[in-house]
Scaffold this motif. Structure first.
Motif, PDB file in Angstrom:
ATOM      1  N   TYR A  45       1.210  -1.438   0.292  1.00 14.11           N
ATOM      2  CA  TYR A  45       0.263  -0.266   0.257  1.00 14.11           C
ATOM      3  C   TYR A  45       1.043   1.715   0.059  1.00 14.11           C
ATOM      4  O   TYR A  45       2.115   1.027   0.358  1.00 14.11           O
ATOM      5  CB  TYR A  45      -1.196   0.091   1.130  1.00 14.11           C
ATOM      6  CG  TYR A  45      -2.031  -1.369   1.429  1.00 14.11           C
ATOM      7  CD1 TYR A  45      -2.890  -0.819   0.769  1.00 14.11           C
ATOM      8  CD2 TYR A  45      -1.664  -2.310   1.725  1.00 14.11           C
ATOM      9  CE1 TYR A  45      -3.990  -1.811   1.250  1.00 14.11           C
ATOM     10  CE2 TYR A  45      -2.658  -3.603   1.934  1.00 14.11           C
ATOM     11  CZ  TYR A  45      -4.015  -3.412   1.522  1.00 14.11           C
ATOM     12  OH  TYR A  45      -4.575  -4.440   1.775  1.00 14.11           O
ATOM     13  N   THR A  49      -3.582   2.834   6.494  1.00 13.04           N
ATOM     14  CA  THR A  49      -4.919   3.284   5.700  1.00 13.04           C
ATOM     15  C   THR A  49      -6.217   2.302   5.541  1.00 13.04           C
ATOM     16  O   THR A  49      -5.530   2.318   4.375  1.00 13.04           O
ATOM     17  CB  THR A  49      -5.192   4.814   6.506  1.00 13.04           C
ATOM     18  OG1 THR A  49      -5.439   5.314   4.398  1.00 13.04           O
ATOM     19  CG2 THR A  49      -5.048   5.673   7.606  1.00 13.04           C
ATOM     20  N   LYS A  50      -6.567   2.040   5.783  1.00  9.62           N
ATOM     21  CA  LYS A  50      -7.907   0.807   5.153  1.00  9.62           C
ATOM     22  C   LYS A  50      -8.343   1.812   3.965  1.00  9.62           C
ATOM     23  O   LYS A  50      -8.456   1.324   2.855  1.00  9.62           O
ATOM     24  CB  LYS A  50      -9.030   1.213   6.051  1.00  9.62           C
ATOM     25  CG  LYS A  50      -9.201   0.303   6.693  1.00  9.62           C
ATOM     26  CD  LYS A  50     -10.232  -0.045   7.476  1.00  9.62           C
ATOM     27  CE  LYS A  50     -10.320  -1.038   8.954  1.00  9.62           C
ATOM     28  NZ  LYS A  50     -11.332  -1.444   9.346  1.00  9.62           N
ATOM     29  N   THR A  51      -7.907   3.036   3.392  1.00 13.96           N
ATOM     30  CA  THR A  51      -7.905   3.631   2.171  1.00 13.96           C
ATOM     31  C   THR A  51      -7.325   4.362   2.075  1.00 13.96           C
ATOM     32  O   THR A  51      -6.576   4.570   0.428  1.00 13.96           O
ATOM     33  CB  THR A  51      -9.007   5.114   2.884  1.00 13.96           C
ATOM     34  OG1 THR A  51      -8.220   5.884   3.324  1.00 13.96           O
ATOM     35  CG2 THR A  51     -10.400   4.917   3.249  1.00 13.96           C
ATOM     36  N   SER A  52      -5.909   3.539   1.977  1.00 14.81           N
ATOM     37  CA  SER A  52      -4.507   3.407   1.284  1.00 14.81           C
ATOM     38  C   SER A  52      -5.018   2.694  -0.514  1.00 14.81           C
ATOM     39  O   SER A  52      -5.439   1.133  -0.458  1.00 14.81           O
ATOM     40  CB  SER A  52      -3.373   3.187   1.661  1.00 14.81           C
ATOM     41  OG  SER A  52      -3.205   3.828   2.938  1.00 14.81           O
ATOM     42  N   ALA A  53      -3.827   3.514  -1.299  1.00 18.99           N
ATOM     43  CA  ALA A  53      -3.926   2.602  -2.911  1.00 18.99           C
ATOM     44  C   ALA A  53      -3.230   1.703  -2.786  1.00 18.99           C
ATOM     45  O   ALA A  53      -2.222   1.674  -2.494  1.00 18.99           O
ATOM     46  CB  ALA A  53      -3.770   3.647  -3.700  1.00 18.99           C
ATOM     47  N   GLN A  54      -3.436   0.532  -3.346  1.00 23.08           N
ATOM     48  CA  GLN A  54      -3.040  -0.867  -2.994  1.00 23.08           C
ATOM     49  C   GLN A  54      -1.641  -0.538  -4.554  1.00 23.08           C
ATOM     50  O   GLN A  54      -1.899  -0.198  -5.464  1.00 23.08           O
ATOM     51  CB  GLN A  54      -3.476  -1.721  -4.048  1.00 23.08           C
ATOM     52  CG  GLN A  54      -4.563  -2.135  -2.373  1.00 23.08           C
ATOM     53  CD  GLN A  54      -5.533  -2.924  -3.055  1.00 23.08           C
ATOM     54  OE1 GLN A  54      -5.642  -4.249  -4.522  1.00 23.08           O
ATOM     55  NE2 GLN A  54      -6.181  -3.860  -2.132  1.00 23.08           N
TER      56      GLN A  54
END
Length: 98
Positions: A45, A49-54
Motif C-alpha cells: 500500500y 490506512t484502510k483507504t490507502s491505494a494498492q
C-alpha cells in the motif's frame, strides 16, 4: 564549600550528558533493509490506512526488502516489479514470526 559543590555538580552534569549520548547511539536501530519472504499473498500500500491505494500484490514466497518496522501492524517495505522499485507499507502478518 560552595566552590566544591559547584565543581561537583558540574562534573555530574557533564558525566550524565556523555552517558546519555553513548546510550542513544548504542540503541539506535539498524536502518539497513532486511530481506524477508512472504508467507501469504499480500498487498503493498502507499499508506497505512484502510483507504490507502494498492501499489501491487506480492505473491506467497516472494522476497521483500523490509526497511523499517513502522508500528504494531505495518512495516515499510520495498519490492521490485517489472524492474521498477516500489516503496510502500505492508501488514506484518505477511511475514513469518521471528
Amino acid at each position: 564549600m560552595r566552590k566544591h559543590l559547584l565543581y561537583f555538580s558540574s562534573l555530574v552534569t557533564l558525566a550524565s550528558c556523555s552517558a546519555a549520548g553513548e546510550t542513544a547511539s548504542s540503541t539506535r536501530p539498524n536502518r539497513t533493509p532486511v530481506a524477508y519472504n512472504t508467507v501469504v499473498e499480500c498487498t503493498l500500500y502507499d499508506g497505512m490506512t484502510k483507504t490507502s491505494a494498492q501499489l501491487t500484490t506480492i505473491g506467497s514466497g516472494m522476497e521483500v526488502q523490509v526497511m523499517d518496522t513502522v508500528d504494531a501492524y505495518f512495516v515499510k517495505a520495498k519490492v521490485t516489479k517489472d524492474g521498477k522499485p516500489l516503496t510502500g507499507y505492508m501488514y506484518r502478518t505477511c511475514f513469518p514470526q521471528r
